[in-house]
Design an enzyme around this catalytic site. Structure first.
Site, PDB file in Angstrom:
ATOM      1  N   GLU A  74      -9.850  -3.862  -8.801  1.00  0.00           N
ATOM      2  CA  GLU A  74      -9.193  -2.684  -8.206  1.00  0.00           C
ATOM      3  C   GLU A  74      -8.187  -3.069  -7.123  1.00  0.00           C
ATOM      4  O   GLU A  74      -7.105  -2.479  -7.019  1.00  0.00           O
ATOM      5  CB  GLU A  74     -10.265  -1.757  -7.603  1.00  0.00           C
ATOM      6  CG  GLU A  74      -9.743  -0.444  -7.079  1.00  0.00           C
ATOM      7  CD  GLU A  74      -9.225   0.452  -8.195  1.00  0.00           C
ATOM      8  OE1 GLU A  74      -8.006   0.560  -8.306  1.00  0.00           O
ATOM      9  OE2 GLU A  74     -10.029   1.055  -8.937  1.00  0.00           O
ATOM     10  N   VAL A  86      -4.185  -4.019  -7.751  1.00  0.00           N
ATOM     11  CA  VAL A  86      -3.098  -3.095  -8.088  1.00  0.00           C
ATOM     12  C   VAL A  86      -3.039  -1.958  -7.066  1.00  0.00           C
ATOM     13  O   VAL A  86      -4.004  -1.206  -6.894  1.00  0.00           O
ATOM     14  CB  VAL A  86      -3.294  -2.488  -9.498  1.00  0.00           C
ATOM     15  CG1 VAL A  86      -2.130  -1.563  -9.845  1.00  0.00           C
ATOM     16  CG2 VAL A  86      -3.427  -3.584 -10.546  1.00  0.00           C
ATOM     17  N   LYS A 126       1.304  -6.247 -11.360  1.00  0.00           N
ATOM     18  CA  LYS A 126       0.449  -5.055 -11.284  1.00  0.00           C
ATOM     19  C   LYS A 126       0.686  -4.158 -12.507  1.00  0.00           C
ATOM     20  O   LYS A 126      -0.264  -3.641 -13.110  1.00  0.00           O
ATOM     21  CB  LYS A 126       0.743  -4.288  -9.984  1.00  0.00           C
ATOM     22  CG  LYS A 126       0.407  -5.107  -8.731  1.00  0.00           C
ATOM     23  CD  LYS A 126       1.006  -4.512  -7.465  1.00  0.00           C
ATOM     24  CE  LYS A 126       0.707  -5.390  -6.251  1.00  0.00           C
ATOM     25  NZ  LYS A 126       1.497  -5.055  -5.062  1.00  0.00           N
ATOM     26  N   GLY A 131      -2.626  -4.347   3.059  1.00  0.00           N
ATOM     27  CA  GLY A 131      -3.211  -4.274   4.399  1.00  0.00           C
ATOM     28  C   GLY A 131      -4.715  -4.447   4.370  1.00  0.00           C
ATOM     29  O   GLY A 131      -5.364  -4.291   3.332  1.00  0.00           O
TER      30      GLY A 131
END
Ligand code: HSE
Length: 428
Positions: A131, A134, A207, A304
């Site tokens: 998860e 992407v 992605k 982030g």
């Protein structure tokens, strides 16, 4: 009490430390949701001594990521070191071979080796979840693989590189050149160690290749993606596009057509009323179109510490709950190699060029376009000096092949100055 799920984390950069913090902060909540405790057993990174914003002293340490992947006191390996080959690949393979589940944020690894790794994981009866690879914190893999599993997916689109989106939106809002904003992004630490991964569209294309596999039940085929970065976009392109009612985005599009699978990661114009056009700064957006659900839009932080660690932990908790889904939504051995579409779906195009300001110049361009089968929808000529005139043309629908031919022939008219620019207008 049910036995704990024991984690081994490889890579203690921004995301790795984010995962450590979530596990430390939300231990009880995670145990309640997972139905069992989730604990970190050991960690591995380049330097043990480095100052970090989380305390890792309670965990075992491994210098060698492959040794970490084989530790007997680890059930699930979280690979956060990155890189399409080398130690990242070796440690994921070692973990699967040692009977461990794997969670990774490594889009490059899966874009290049996703099929082989999926087959390896499924043959071993282990989970391989990605998860976090992407669109950072956006749970798009879960959305496609689970929530939308009853849909035939018609198209997946996305702005999936926050750095490019930051650069393009900042060029517009501050009226700064690409070069200036690129340098700003570097100073702010937004760029990957190899900036080409970002601005060349490669990271976003990695992605897209994963979303396409999941959406269309096909093997990951990164090499089939038509790829173009944002380096040729000038500030006045962004301004002119806006003037015509569009925003320019580095847009990934995957759609299954009668001609095969179309995958593109290119700068495109999108109508300014669509949410894609309103996406500012480093945010990501993924748009999924399903035959039953219609169009859904997912938006959130694409990178982030918190957002990416959030995505990792979603996978970890699913594994702790006992979920073992096929890596790409159906058994890896049943995934087909989709033939790449030789010609992309027709679209309107934005053409920008500078013409010599002399009689007949515009007529020559219009004739050339007409002879190539390209019809003009709208045209504007902008404030010009005595010698040169910037001209913007929006075409009616045309194939990318016709546009390519026309662009290649334009210099031969003798009236075009410099390199003309062609950008697709995506119908959203
Ligand atoms: N460099 C990426 C971005 C984040 O700017 O979105 C990691 O994929």
């Amino acid at each position: 009490m049910t036995s704990p799920l024991r984690l081994g984390i490889i890579g203690l950069g921004t995301v790795g430390i984010g995962v450590v913090k979530i596990v430390q902060r939300h231990g009880a909540m995670i145990a309640a949701r997972a139905g069992r405790p989730v604990e970190i057993t050991a960690v591995s990174a380049r330097s043990r001594q480095k100052n970090r914003s989380a305390d890792i002293s309670a965990y075992g340490w491994e210098d060698d990521p492959v040794a970490m992947a084989r530790r007997e006191d680890v059930d699930l390996v979280i690979e956060l070191m990155g890189g399409e080959d080398g130690p990242a690949k070796a440690s994921v393979e070692a973990a699967l071979d040692a009977g461990k589940d794997v969670v990774t944020a490594n889009k490059a690894l899966l874009a290049h080796h996703g099929q082989a790794l999926a087959e390896r994981a499924e043959a071993a009866g282990r989970a391989l979840r990605f998860e976090a690879a992407v669109a950072g914190g956006i749970p798009v893999i879960k959305a496609l693989g689970e929530g939308l599993a009853g849909n035939e997916v018609l198209r997946v689109m996305g702005v999936m590189n926050g750095t490019c989106n930051y650069i393009l939106t900042r060029m517009e809002s501050a009226g700064l050149s690409y070069e200036t904003v690129f340098e700003e992004a570097r100073q702010l630490g937004f760029l990957e160690a190899d900036p080409e991964l970002d601005v060349g569209g490669i990271d976003a294309a990695h992605k897209l290749s994963l979303l396409a596999a999941l959406a269309f039940g096909c093997r990951v085929d990164f090499d089939a993606i038509e790829l173009q970065g944002i380096g040729a976009i000038a500030t006045h392109d962004i301004r002119l596009a806006r003037d015509m009612g569009y925003a320019i985005k580095l847009l990934g599009v995957a759609q299954m057509t009668g001609r095969g699978l179309e995958q593109r990661m290119t700068p495109c114009l999108v109508p300014e009323h669509h949410p894609l056009a309103q996406l500012d700064g480093g945010t990501n957006m993924v748009v999924i179109e399903g035959d039953s659900v219609g169009q859904i839009v997912l938006r959130g932080a694409g990178a982030g510490e918190g957002p990416t660690a959030s995505a990792v932990m979603g996978d970890v908790i699913d594994i702790a709950r006992g979920m073992r889904l096929p890596v790409f939504g159906q058994p890896a051995t049943s995934l087909v190699a989709a033939p790449p579409a030789a010609v992309s779906t027709g679209a309107q195009w934005y053409l920008r060029m500078v013409l010599l300001d002399k009689p007949g110049a515009l007529a020559k361009v219009a004739t050339l376009l007409g002879e190539t089968g390209i019809s003009i929808d709208r045209m504007r000529q902008y404030g010009h000096d005595d010698a040169q005139a910037p001209v913007l043309i929006v075409t009616h629908k045309a194939s990318s092949d016709d546009i390519r031919h026309a662009m290649a022939a334009l210099p031969g008219t003798g009236v075009v100055v410099g390199e003309p620019v062609a950008l697709r207008i995506e119908e959203v």
